[in-house]
Design a protein around this motif. Structure first.
Motif, PDB file in Angstrom:
ATOM      1  N   SER A   5      20.342  22.533  72.176  1.00 51.51           N
ATOM      2  CA  SER A   5      20.778  23.936  72.184  1.00 51.51           C
ATOM      3  C   SER A   5      21.681  24.222  73.382  1.00 51.51           C
ATOM      4  CB  SER A   5      19.566  24.862  72.214  1.00 51.51           C
ATOM      5  OG  SER A   5      18.780  24.729  71.056  1.00 51.51           O
ATOM      6  N   LEU A   6      21.309  23.672  74.532  1.00 52.77           N
ATOM      7  CA  LEU A   6      22.090  23.866  75.747  1.00 52.77           C
ATOM      8  C   LEU A   6      23.463  23.220  75.617  1.00 52.77           C
ATOM      9  CD1 LEU A   6      21.757  25.100  78.615  1.00 52.77           C
ATOM     10  CD2 LEU A   6      20.917  22.867  79.365  1.00 52.77           C
TER      11      LEU A   6
ATOM     12  N   ALA B 213      25.689  25.260  73.282  1.00 49.50           N
ATOM     13  CA  ALA B 213      26.230  26.448  73.945  1.00 49.50           C
ATOM     14  C   ALA B 213      27.369  26.077  74.887  1.00 49.50           C
ATOM     15  CB  ALA B 213      25.125  27.171  74.711  1.00 49.50           C
TER      16      ALA B 213
ATOM     17  N   LEU C 154      21.579  31.665  73.520  1.00 52.24           N
ATOM     18  CA  LEU C 154      20.742  30.520  73.892  1.00 52.24           C
ATOM     19  C   LEU C 154      19.356  30.984  74.310  1.00 52.24           C
ATOM     20  CD1 LEU C 154      20.528  27.449  74.619  1.00 52.24           C
ATOM     21  CD2 LEU C 154      21.414  28.068  76.878  1.00 52.24           C
TER      22      LEU C 154
ATOM     23  N   GLY D 177      17.962  32.156  80.421  1.00 52.83           N
ATOM     24  CA  GLY D 177      19.253  31.478  80.509  1.00 52.83           C
ATOM     25  C   GLY D 177      20.023  31.951  81.739  1.00 52.83           C
TER      26      GLY D 177
ATOM     27  N   GLU E  57      27.156  33.529  74.895  1.00 53.16           N
ATOM     28  CA  GLU E  57      26.542  32.264  74.477  1.00 53.16           C
ATOM     29  C   GLU E  57      25.208  32.041  75.179  1.00 53.16           C
ATOM     30  OE1 GLU E  57      27.376  30.235  72.060  1.00 53.16           O
ATOM     31  OE2 GLU E  57      28.990  31.647  71.601  1.00 53.16           O
TER      32      GLU E  57
END
Length: 259
Positions: free
Chosen positions: A244-245, A248, A98, A106, A94
């Motif tokens: 987006s974070l 995830a 991301l 990330g 994930e």
């Protein structure tokens, strides 16, 4: 709370402490001779020599051209430790996705003994961060991940961490006052994410969210996105990066229900 067994002043074996001081000093110096290492640690050359020979025989130290460096056996140990952490197994793909979707670095972070440990770090082509190595331990209050981890602790537990490690400064933006830290952690608990704004490295900004896992299979862990400050303006944070974070993190949390 921090285990009493890990607190300073507990019973220790001096020879083991010397061995790890030597290992950490070799890492700091990168490569060194016996005399340089003895001077660096202010201990007898004979003590250093015995420890180096033992570590070399065990494969943890390598001697080249009269100088010693750490061996790759440490990489094997670290790799096995990381592989056995469920957060690495569940979250890695994930965090990779991301990083690809945002073009930023990330990371997966974990709390161990009151410090933030960098469990995993992506390296996208255009991604820029502080280039911290996997496995690095840092002060919790320096990073977005560390502050996200602290937000999962009580204020009394945070005071215990600060009593043990203090609040050393990394940059002029670093929080160095306990009340200021507790105030920010309170805000992080409310909003569900943390921001690191040049608090560890100038020019680098990061945003992190904790991984919430009711069964505690993930331990105290968090994920983040990091990059150059100019790419982390408020509009992009709230319109792209934070959603987006959070997405995830949500996928990771759902996976833990079936892990």
């Amino acid at each position: 709370m921090i285990d009493d067994d890990t607190a300073p002043g507990g019973r220790q074996i001096d020879s083991v402490e010397n061995a790890f001081n030597i290992i950490e000093s070799i890492q700091e110096l990168e490569q060194c001779g016996v005399t340089e290492l003895a001077d660096h640690l202010d201990i007898p050359k004979s003590t250093v020599h015995i420890h180096l020979q033992t570590l070399r025989n065990l494969g943890y130290v390598v001697k080249e051209d009269g100088k010693y460096r750490l061996g790759l056996r440490f990489l094997e140990l670290g790799g096995r430790v990381r592989h056995n952490r469920s957060i690495f197994q569940v979250a890695r793909s994930e965090v990779d996705d991301l990083s690809r979707s945002t073009g930023e670095v990330g990371t997966i972070g974990y709390e161990e003994n009151g410090q933030r440990v960098l469990v995993y770090r992506t390296e996208p082509f255009e991604g820029v961060s502080d280039n911290a190595p996997t496995g690095e331990f840092t002060e919790m209050h320096w990073t977005a991940v560390g502050k996200a981890l602290l937000s999962q602790r009580t204020d009394d537990e945070i005071r215990d961490v600060v009593e043990r490690f203090g609040l050393p400064r990394a940059t002029e933006n670093t929080i160095t006052d306990l009340d200021d830290l507790l105030d920010e952690i309170g805000e992080i608990r409310t909003q569900g994410y943390s921001i690191e704004d040049e608090e560890r490295v100038k020019g680098v900004k990061s945003i992190a969210v904790p991984i919430r896992d009711d069964a505690n299979q993930a331990g105290n862990s968090a994920i983040s996105i990091s990059g150059p400050k100019h790419r982390f303006d408020e509009d992009r944070i709230h319109s792209e990066l934070l959603p987006s974070l959070r997405n995830a993190a949500n996928v990771i949390e759902l996976q833990y229900e079936h892990y």
